[in-house]
Design a protein around this motif. Structure first.
Motif, PDB file in Angstrom:
ATOM      1  N   ASP A  44      89.220  59.858  37.495  1.00  0.00           N
ATOM      2  CA  ASP A  44      87.744  60.703  37.168  1.00  0.00           C
ATOM      3  C   ASP A  44      87.591  61.171  35.838  1.00  0.00           C
ATOM      4  OD1 ASP A  44      85.598  62.343  37.359  1.00  0.00           O
ATOM      5  OD2 ASP A  44      86.164  62.879  39.319  1.00  0.00           O
ATOM      6  N   VAL A  61      81.815  49.988  36.078  1.00  0.00           N
ATOM      7  CA  VAL A  61      81.706  51.230  36.702  1.00  0.00           C
ATOM      8  C   VAL A  61      80.438  51.909  36.213  1.00  0.00           C
ATOM      9  CG1 VAL A  61      82.872  53.542  36.587  1.00  0.00           C
ATOM     10  CG2 VAL A  61      84.483  51.644  36.592  1.00  0.00           C
ATOM     11  N   GLU A  62      80.079  51.613  34.988  1.00  0.00           N
ATOM     12  CA  GLU A  62      78.719  52.242  34.546  1.00  0.00           C
ATOM     13  C   GLU A  62      77.523  51.833  35.560  1.00  0.00           C
ATOM     14  OE1 GLU A  62      77.799  55.000  32.063  1.00  0.00           O
ATOM     15  OE2 GLU A  62      79.904  55.130  32.637  1.00  0.00           O
ATOM     16  N   GLU A  64      77.742  50.478  38.463  1.00  0.00           N
ATOM     17  CA  GLU A  64      77.738  51.147  39.721  1.00  0.00           C
ATOM     18  C   GLU A  64      77.336  52.479  40.067  1.00  0.00           C
ATOM     19  OE1 GLU A  64      78.693  51.434  43.884  1.00  0.00           O
ATOM     20  OE2 GLU A  64      78.107  49.730  42.734  1.00  0.00           O
ATOM     21  N   LEU A  65      77.674  53.169  38.855  1.00  0.00           N
ATOM     22  CA  LEU A  65      77.121  54.730  38.761  1.00  0.00           C
ATOM     23  C   LEU A  65      75.718  54.751  38.759  1.00  0.00           C
ATOM     24  CD1 LEU A  65      79.722  56.248  36.764  1.00  0.00           C
ATOM     25  CD2 LEU A  65      79.749  56.428  39.159  1.00  0.00           C
TER      26      LEU A  65
END
Length: 248
Positions: A44, A61-62, A64-65
């Protein structure tokens, strides 16, 4: 075994068992891992380039966020209107989080979950963030910090910077301070122009404090506060989920 405040840069670990290890406020820039076994790893923090088995997973990741939180892309504004819209979102989301928090007993609002900031400490930290990046860096107040503000856990002692983690203000007490800071942020954005947004700040006269006395892009100062507000509300919601799930 605990390592706190140690400089382990350029260390080499071979045939080491780090199972169950906790890393908190740790820099892992330019770290290389080969032949590792990762079965249950929870990360995290800020993730830039992160290559796993030849795949840069940072953009994944970006994306998906952004999918999970449709308003998250609004936290990357490029013009004054975008900053004003982002702040409206921040205030609306925090209103819902505060409504949840008011349903908990006062003691739970001071309780740390897994060593993280308590809910009250989170609000104190956001006061500190606004004092630092808006009042000091952007508006030029040399020492604007409220005594109940709270810097990040890993921050070294800096003259004038409050860091009294033992203080236990009530929710209403810290919210009054926070309301003043949020109103100040809204006033700054209400008067923000394209010219100001693309300019740099004037260094404050006092050299000691946070951030250090130098010139910063105005956009960076504003984005720092937006990022702090967005991330710490998510942390607060995560901890509220755990606190409210406990048997009464």
């Amino acid at each position: 075994m605990d390592f706190a405040g140690e400089d382990l840069r350029d260390s080499r670990f071979e045939f080491v068992d780090l199972s169950g290890t906790t890393f908190r406020e740790v820099k892992l820039d330019r770290v290389v891992m080969r032949g590792v076994e990762v079965l249950d790893l929870d990360i995290d923090g800020y993730i830039g380039k992160l290559v796993v088995n030849g795949v840069d997973v940072g953009p994944l990741v970006e994306a998906e966020l952004d999918r999970r939180y449709p308003e998250r892309p609004k936290m990357r504004p490029t013009d004054p209107a975008g900053y004003r819209e982002a702040w409206e979102i921040i205030e609306r989301l925090w209103a819902g989080t505060l409504e949840r928090a008011r349903g908990l007993g006062p003691e739970l609002l001071h309780e740390s979950v897994d060593g993280e900031f308590s809910f009250i400490e989170t609000l104190r930290h956001l006061v500190m963030a606004t004092d630092s990046w808006i009042r000091r860096a952007l508006l030029g107040e040399p020492a604007p910090w409220h005594p109940l503000g709270l810097g990040c856990a890993g921050m070294e002692d800096i003259p004038n910077i409050p860091r009294d983690r033992a203080a236990r203000p009530s929710l209403d007490e810290i919210l009054a301070i926070r309301r003043d800071r949020m109103d100040g942020m809204r006033d700054v954005l209400a008067n923000l122009t394209d010219e100001q947004l693309n300019s740099d700040t004037v260094p404050v006269l006092e050299p000691e404090g946070w951030p250090p006395s130098k010139s910063y892009p105005v956009a960076r100062c504003l984005r720092c506060v937006l990022n702090e507000e967005w991330q710490h509300r998510l942390f607060a919601e995560r901890d509220l989920d755990l606190l409210t799930a406990r048997p009464t």
